[in-house]
Write an enzyme that holds these catalytic residues in place. Sequence first.
Site, PDB file in Angstrom:
ATOM      1  N   SER A   1      -4.525  -9.993   5.842  1.00 48.15           N
ATOM      2  CA  SER A   1      -5.676 -10.119   6.736  1.00 48.15           C
ATOM      3  C   SER A   1      -5.780 -11.517   7.342  1.00 48.15           C
ATOM      4  CB  SER A   1      -6.968  -9.806   5.972  1.00 48.15           C
ATOM      5  OG  SER A   1      -7.187 -10.770   4.941  1.00 48.15           O
TER       6      SER A   1
ATOM      7  N   GLN B   1       1.207 -13.369  -1.287  1.00 44.80           N
ATOM      8  CA  GLN B   1      -0.113 -13.407  -1.908  1.00 44.80           C
ATOM      9  C   GLN B   1      -0.232 -12.341  -2.993  1.00 44.80           C
ATOM     10  OE1 GLN B   1      -1.689 -13.282   2.363  1.00 44.80           O
ATOM     11  NE2 GLN B   1      -3.441 -14.122   1.265  1.00 44.80           N
TER      12      GLN B   1
ATOM     13  N   THR C   1       0.823  -1.211   0.000  1.00 51.35           N
ATOM     14  CA  THR C   1       0.000   0.000   0.000  1.00 51.35           C
ATOM     15  C   THR C   1       0.858   1.263   0.000  1.00 51.35           C
ATOM     16  OG1 THR C   1      -0.227  -0.135   2.406  1.00 51.35           O
ATOM     17  CG2 THR C   1      -1.997  -1.090   1.081  1.00 51.35           C
TER      18      THR C   1
ATOM     19  N   CYS D   1      -6.986 -14.840 -27.293  1.00 50.98           N
ATOM     20  CA  CYS D   1      -5.664 -15.448 -27.443  1.00 50.98           C
ATOM     21  C   CYS D   1      -5.220 -15.342 -28.901  1.00 50.98           C
ATOM     22  CB  CYS D   1      -5.722 -16.915 -27.023  1.00 50.98           C
ATOM     23  SG  CYS D   1      -4.208 -17.857 -27.375  1.00 50.98           S
TER      24      CYS D   1
ATOM     25  N   HIS E   1      -0.336 -16.576  -5.668  1.00 46.85           N
ATOM     26  CA  HIS E   1      -1.451 -16.190  -6.540  1.00 46.85           C
ATOM     27  C   HIS E   1      -0.998 -15.772  -7.932  1.00 46.85           C
ATOM     28  CE1 HIS E   1      -3.798 -15.267  -2.589  1.00 46.85           C
ATOM     29  NE2 HIS E   1      -3.739 -16.558  -2.854  1.00 46.85           N
TER      30      HIS E   1
ATOM     31  N   CYS F   1      -5.137 -19.287 -30.319  1.00 44.08           N
ATOM     32  CA  CYS F   1      -6.321 -20.137 -30.503  1.00 44.08           C
ATOM     33  C   CYS F   1      -7.638 -19.375 -30.436  1.00 44.08           C
ATOM     34  CB  CYS F   1      -6.328 -21.269 -29.480  1.00 44.08           C
ATOM     35  SG  CYS F   1      -6.820 -20.760 -27.808  1.00 44.08           S
TER      36      CYS F   1
END
Length: 245
Positions: free
Chosen positions: A187, A92, A17, A145, A112, A148
């Site tokens: 958190s 994360q 942040t 994409c 992530h 494809c």
Amino acid sequence: MNEPTSVSVLTGAGISTDSGIPDFRGPQGVWTKNPQAEANASIDRYLADPDVRRATWQARLESPAWRAEPNVAHRALVDLEHAGLLRALITQNIDELHQRAGSSPEKVIELHGTMRRAECLSCDLITPMEEVLARVAAGEADPPCPRCGGIQKSNTISFGQQLKPEVIQAALDAARSCELFLAVGTSLTVHPAAGLCGEALDAGARFVIVNGEPTPYDPFADQVINEPIGQALPALVKELIDAAR
């Protein structure tokens, strides 16, 4: 604090942040202010609704993360690594600010994924995100994409997607094999990331939380520091390094 020789760190949005990237669940968080944005973050909504994809691509194009620079908290963890104390840096976050601050890529476990690549959900083609965003800026609201024609998204984990088994295993190994587990700017409400705290505790590690708001794991921590991360984390890292000398 008596010095542990092996520290595993879990970081969340709160560490970024100060770099100008809003968190999600804090008082000024993206999802606190706009709960619909959290609902739209699911993979099912993304796949089913072209309007959600168009809004998401526009948000990616305008994200403050592209202008963000690492801050003193990111750099403190680089200092911890250089002192030989860092076992692993589990994050994360998808902003790659840890690597840009100087953390070794082999030490960073991105639970992530990363916003700096795009992936095709049909053929798994990986494309640099700047190439896809250039198409968005040129007028393609939902760029397919190039190989494809399938749906593309950032190479990140959305709600409803499973973490990659090898990534979560690396995080579990890091949590179970450290002397100190340090949770910073998270958190501790999202699993399986939050569950790493319990894994570390079960393995006998000490547990410290540095976060601006209370977390569900505060009662289990050896120390909870509810102070600005940009002040608290560098001070804590200095304490750990000084004690190791």
